[in-house]
Write a protein that holds these residues in place. Sequence first.
Motif, mmCIF file in Angstrom:
data_model
loop_
_atom_site.group_PDB
_atom_site.id
_atom_site.type_symbol
_atom_site.label_atom_id
_atom_site.label_comp_id
_atom_site.label_asym_id
_atom_site.label_seq_id
_atom_site.Cartn_x
_atom_site.Cartn_y
_atom_site.Cartn_z
ATOM 1 N N ALA A 80 13.736 84.353 46.341
ATOM 2 C CA ALA A 80 14.398 83.090 46.011
ATOM 3 C C ALA A 80 15.348 82.663 47.120
ATOM 4 N N GLU A 81 16.078 83.629 47.657
ATOM 5 C CA GLU A 81 17.010 83.325 48.751
ATOM 6 C C GLU A 81 16.253 82.856 49.980
ATOM 7 N N ALA A 83 13.224 81.555 50.123
ATOM 8 C CA ALA A 83 12.590 80.256 49.873
ATOM 9 C C ALA A 83 13.600 79.123 49.960
ATOM 10 N N THR A 84 14.816 79.372 49.451
ATOM 11 C CA THR A 84 15.862 78.354 49.505
ATOM 12 C C THR A 84 16.256 78.055 50.941
ATOM 13 N N LYS A 85 16.413 79.106 51.730
ATOM 14 C CA LYS A 85 16.757 78.910 53.148
ATOM 15 C C LYS A 85 15.622 78.219 53.891
ATOM 16 N N GLU A 86 14.379 78.565 53.553
ATOM 17 C CA GLU A 86 13.218 77.951 54.194
ATOM 18 C C GLU A 86 13.159 76.464 53.858
ATOM 19 N N GLN A 87 13.444 76.142 52.588
ATOM 20 C CA GLN A 87 13.427 74.742 52.170
ATOM 21 C C GLN A 87 14.506 73.942 52.883
ATOM 22 N N ALA A 88 15.673 74.565 53.070
ATOM 23 C CA ALA A 88 16.757 73.874 53.768
ATOM 24 C C ALA A 88 16.404 73.606 55.221
ATOM 25 N N PRO A 91 11.937 71.400 54.913
ATOM 26 C CA PRO A 91 11.677 70.831 53.590
ATOM 27 C C PRO A 91 10.194 70.625 53.331
ATOM 28 N N THR A 278 14.525 63.346 47.041
ATOM 29 C CA THR A 278 14.326 64.750 47.381
ATOM 30 C C THR A 278 14.749 64.987 48.825
ATOM 31 N N ARG A 279 14.886 66.259 49.191
ATOM 32 C CA ARG A 279 15.238 66.584 50.578
ATOM 33 C C ARG A 279 14.160 66.059 51.519
#
Length: 312
Positions: A80-81, A83-88, A91, A278-279
């Motif tokens: 989860a961490e 994936a969140t960093k990857e999305q940031a 995107p 969305t981002r």
Amino acid sequence: MALDLLKMRYFAKIAELGSFTRASRELGVAQPALSLHMRALEEQLDVQLLNRTPRGVTATEAGQTLLSHAQAILRALDQAEAATKEQAKYPTGDVSLGILSSICPTLAIPVIEECSQRFPKIRLTVSEGDSQALRTAIDTRVHDLVVTLDSIAKATSVPLFDETLYVDGPSRQFAPDAELTMEQVFDLPLIMPTRRHGIRILLERQALIFGREINIVREIEGVASTKAAIRAGLGLSVLGRGAVHADQKKGTLSAAALKRPDLTRRLVLDMPVNHPPTRAAIEVRKILLAVVRKLGAAGHWSCPPRAIEDPR
């Protein structure tokens, strides 16, 4: 009482390494502190989790059960961490961009290219349409972003640029620096879209001001079909610079700028209201504004003072 994730992480590391000493070094936590955490965890669960021996530690049967669950939970948290960093950083997601048909060929390609290069995981769809269709699409959230006319957009829209209008004719009909007045335009045989289109509305307003009528010889919907009709010698038309710039460069059409009064139309960026972007949509919006700035600097259109600022 809920299990403490920190204690579970410490327990999993001790059980995996089979040693308080090695776990202490890897975790950067003093060994006495680890022992206190494990004692508290065992007291909380009212079960022994580790067998302590002179050669190290091993998990008890209850410890093995907890270890399998702890490893799955901690792995999910790590994923989860990540994936969140990857999305940031990169995107992802679908973004639908609608652009007025007459400027879509000029604006769409650089936006698509820049988005593909910078954010390959964003799935960008570009659609062209007339101003009324784009307004409906943004109201119904079919599109995340729309470039359309300010006369159609909502009050919350962002101004992008002013586009000079041109009378367009077959190749070599007009010199490269030709200009026409509105009085002259009224006498020309014009190919125009139906009354719901922005340029048609703009010309009819001018006709009312001058007390004249527009000489419309044919009504054709669609920029590509209109330009084909012009090349076939079926009449002239009035289009924005974005619609004819490439044709002028290739010499397949010629154009004269509308002057006295200068006739321009303002295009704006519109987005759904009460619907946070969305981002991915935010990044596409930034790319779009940057492309508008770049094309404006190259002389494709003039930009209003705040057109290139993103207030969101």
